[in-house]
Design a protein around this motif. Structure first.
Motif, PDB file in Angstrom:
ATOM      1  N   ASN A 139       0.874  -1.167   0.000  1.00 39.75           N
ATOM      2  CA  ASN A 139       0.000   0.000   0.000  1.00 39.75           C
ATOM      3  C   ASN A 139       0.917   1.225   0.000  1.00 39.75           C
ATOM      4  OD1 ASN A 139      -2.083   1.713   2.390  1.00 39.75           O
ATOM      5  ND2 ASN A 139      -2.178   1.769   0.175  1.00 39.75           N
ATOM      6  N   MET A 140       0.884   1.966  -1.093  1.00 40.11           N
ATOM      7  CA  MET A 140       1.728   3.153  -1.218  1.00 40.11           C
ATOM      8  C   MET A 140       0.869   4.395  -0.951  1.00 40.11           C
ATOM      9  SD  MET A 140       4.478   1.677  -1.972  1.00 40.11           S
ATOM     10  CE  MET A 140       5.334   0.432  -2.911  1.00 40.11           C
ATOM     11  N   ARG A 141       1.388   5.282  -0.131  1.00 43.99           N
ATOM     12  CA  ARG A 141       0.650   6.524   0.156  1.00 43.99           C
ATOM     13  C   ARG A 141       1.557   7.720  -0.107  1.00 43.99           C
ATOM     14  NH1 ARG A 141      -1.494   7.420   5.588  1.00 43.99           N
ATOM     15  NH2 ARG A 141       0.236   6.146   6.355  1.00 43.99           N
ATOM     16  N   LEU A 142       1.001   8.695  -0.818  1.00 42.50           N
ATOM     17  CA  LEU A 142       1.720   9.942  -1.046  1.00 42.50           C
ATOM     18  C   LEU A 142       0.892  11.060  -0.426  1.00 42.50           C
ATOM     19  CD1 LEU A 142       4.325  10.904  -2.556  1.00 42.50           C
ATOM     20  CD2 LEU A 142       2.805  11.650  -4.396  1.00 42.50           C
ATOM     21  N   LEU A 143       1.510  11.803   0.458  1.00 47.26           N
ATOM     22  CA  LEU A 143       0.820  12.883   1.172  1.00 47.26           C
ATOM     23  C   LEU A 143       1.395  14.236   0.760  1.00 47.26           C
ATOM     24  CD1 LEU A 143       1.048  11.290   4.751  1.00 47.26           C
ATOM     25  CD2 LEU A 143      -0.764  10.947   3.061  1.00 47.26           C
ATOM     26  N   ALA A 144       0.560  15.255   0.843  1.00 40.28           N
ATOM     27  CA  ALA A 144       1.034  16.616   0.565  1.00 40.28           C
ATOM     28  C   ALA A 144       1.876  17.106   1.744  1.00 40.28           C
ATOM     29  CB  ALA A 144      -0.165  17.536   0.331  1.00 40.28           C
ATOM     30  N   GLU A 145       2.484  18.260   1.594  1.00 41.32           N
ATOM     31  CA  GLU A 145       3.380  18.764   2.650  1.00 41.32           C
ATOM     32  C   GLU A 145       2.650  18.996   3.968  1.00 41.32           C
ATOM     33  OE1 GLU A 145       3.390  23.005   0.345  1.00 41.32           O
ATOM     34  OE2 GLU A 145       4.801  22.794   1.988  1.00 41.32           O
ATOM     35  N   ASP A 146       1.312  19.228   3.893  1.00 41.47           N
ATOM     36  CA  ASP A 146       0.540  19.417   5.132  1.00 41.47           C
ATOM     37  C   ASP A 146      -0.040  18.098   5.660  1.00 41.47           C
ATOM     38  OD1 ASP A 146      -1.262  18.910   3.185  1.00 41.47           O
ATOM     39  OD2 ASP A 146      -2.564  20.638   3.562  1.00 41.47           O
ATOM     40  N   GLY A 147       0.288  16.993   5.014  1.00 38.70           N
ATOM     41  CA  GLY A 147      -0.204  15.693   5.482  1.00 38.70           C
ATOM     42  C   GLY A 147      -1.494  15.240   4.823  1.00 38.70           C
ATOM     43  N   ALA A 148      -2.069  16.084   3.966  1.00 38.24           N
ATOM     44  CA  ALA A 148      -3.309  15.697   3.258  1.00 38.24           C
ATOM     45  C   ALA A 148      -2.978  14.647   2.201  1.00 38.24           C
ATOM     46  CB  ALA A 148      -3.921  16.927   2.595  1.00 38.24           C
ATOM     47  N   PRO A 149      -3.881  13.683   2.023  1.00 37.17           N
ATOM     48  CA  PRO A 149      -3.568  12.614   1.055  1.00 37.17           C
ATOM     49  C   PRO A 149      -3.576  13.105  -0.392  1.00 37.17           C
ATOM     50  CG  PRO A 149      -5.772  12.319   1.973  1.00 37.17           C
ATOM     51  CD  PRO A 149      -5.155  13.443   2.722  1.00 37.17           C
ATOM     52  N   ILE A 150      -2.572  12.680  -1.148  1.00 35.49           N
ATOM     53  CA  ILE A 150      -2.529  12.956  -2.595  1.00 35.49           C
ATOM     54  C   ILE A 150      -2.959  11.685  -3.340  1.00 35.49           C
ATOM     55  CG2 ILE A 150      -1.030  13.462  -4.572  1.00 35.49           C
ATOM     56  CD1 ILE A 150       0.786  15.018  -2.628  1.00 35.49           C
TER      57      ILE A 150
END
Lengths: 206, 232
Positions: A139-150
């Motif tokens: 499970n790959m997760r990419l988050l924005a700099e504020d922690g919001a999910p991309i």
């Protein structure tokens, strides 16, 4: 002659005992391999990567048909070695942090959090096939700099090695796992920019 | 155990050993032979200049088999030795340097795919750095069939021994497809089919009479491939 017979009996008893002990114990396999850096175009983003404790200490236990622990396969460190080889070639810069909060404080463009969802092992004595096989689902997760999910996506990798090479089972499991890890590295590095949410996010940044 | 019994066992073992060795020679004369057939299909002109190299890669995308790295190494070593030797880039070095483009799931299956791959600047540059003129794809495996017979071994205070007979047949089938990196075309295919019967007679000691099927396939394929690439 009597002495010879006694020695032979002792040797047979010792061998039988050793085999019994070996058959009862679990075999530990620590996946070890070398992973090349991928030849892909680097994306102009600064990324922080979080290897959480579940990934770092990931191990899989394969049980025998009687329910006993047969193989204990530790692949956490090998996964980290793999990502450390792959990520710097994919992005402008990569920094490893302990938590998402720490990454947020750094002001990077994105935070990458990989996780292993499932690990499967297929042994020839169970499948009756002439190959050792390893499947891994991530499970790959990419988050924005504020922690919001991309983006949040699933990747699978597969590796096999034939039984005909005269090696031990633990060596064959290691080789199949290393092939699976390389498969992960190739599909991740080539498909990262094609994940729809990642593609949209990258396009919005330009 | 008295001396008479011990001498009898010793004499019996010696007799059986002699019979075993005799049987081994007879069987080696009769069996453990390999027959190899090589077919060449040329689709384009070939030739290699000084400073150019070839790379030999094993196909590993099939679910039920994969071309063994040992066979790929064997063919490569044969081509780099002897008269008209050709420079061969080691498979592992090439695959690692080109990572991730030649992995089992990403490797080009057709010359069209190679054309697309060469459009990647980093791939084209690495190919040039290596001086690769031809990519040779080896695809195949060795299958064992027709296992017959049985051998039993016993250990006792008077000694140890094995008795019985086993035999099996090996069949090696390998194809070598040659891609010209300059023209991005498949310039030919060489196919090798080698079969051989192996025997394992055991009279006191097992005497393996192994047909070197895969080794013969390697030698014949490599020799033909060397001639093909040199344009002979």
């Amino acid at each position: 002659m009597k002495t010879t017979v006694l020695n032979l009996r002792n040797a047979v008893a010792f061998l039988a005992g050793a085999l019994l002990l070996m058959s009862c114990g679990v075999s530990n396999v620590v996946i070890q391999g070398s992973y090349p850096s991928p030849n892909v175009a680097s994306l102009p983003i600064d990324v922080a990567v979080v290897y959480d404790e579940a990934l770092r200490s990931f191990h899989y236990i394969e049980y025998s048909e009687t329910g006993n622990e047969e193989y204990n396969i530790a692949s956490g460190e090998s996964h980290i070695a793999l990502f450390n080889a792959v990520l710097p070639a994919m992005f402008n810069s990569v920094v490893t942090v302990d938590s998402v909060e720490e990454a947020q404080a750094l002001g990077v463009d994105a935070i990458f959090v990989p996780a292993i969802d499932e690990f499967q092992l297929a042994l020839p004595n169970k499948t009756k096939l002439d190959v050792f096989e390893v499947w891994i689902r991530y499970n790959m997760r990419l988050l924005a700099e504020d922690g919001a999910p991309i983006a949040d996506w699933v990747l699978t990798s597969y590796g096999k090695t034939p039984t005909e090479n005269l090696r031990g089972t633990t060596t064959a499991i290691n080789e199949a796992a290393v092939v699976a890890l390389r498969d992960l590295a190739s599909s991740f590095s080539l498909s990262f920019g094609q994940v729809p949410e990642v593609r949209d996010w990258l396009a919005a940044r330009q | 155990m008295n001396a008479y019994t011990a001498n009898s066992i010793s004499a019996l073992i010696t007799r059986r050993a002699r019979v075993g060795i005799f049987a081994a020679f007879v069987l080696s004369a009769l069996g453990a032979c390999t027959s190899t057939t090589v077919d060449e299909f040329r689709q384009g002109a070939t030739g290699i200049e000084t400073g150019e190299s070839i790379v030999i890669l094993g196909r590993r995308h099939a679910s039920d088999y994969e071309t063994r790295a040992e066979f790929v190494d064997c063919v490569g070593e044969r081509i780099t030795s002897g008269n008209d030797s050709i420079s061969v880039i080691p498979e592992r070095d090439f695959i690692d340097a080109m990572f991730p483009w030649f992995e089992p799931r990403t490797a080009p299956l057709r010359t069209r795919d190679l054309e697309r791959l060469m459009a990647e600047q980093v791939v084209a540059q690495k190919m040039e750095d290596f001086g690769v003129r031809y990519i040779v794809w080896l695809d195949g495996f060795t299958e064992t069939s027709g296992r017959t017979g049985s051998i039993s071994c016993t250990v006792g205070p008077g000694g140890a021994g094995c008795f019985g007979f086993g035999s099996w047949e090996d069949d090696s089938n390998f194809d070598a497809r040659v891609w010209d990196v300059a023209s991005l075309q498949n310039v030919g295919t060489i196919s090798t089919d080698a079969t051989g019967q192996s025997y394992l007679p055991a009279l006191v000691i097992p005497i393996p009479l192994i047909a070197r099927v895969e080794a013969n396939a390697c030698v014949r394929l490599a020799d033909q491939l060397k001639q093909f690439v040199n344009g002979e």
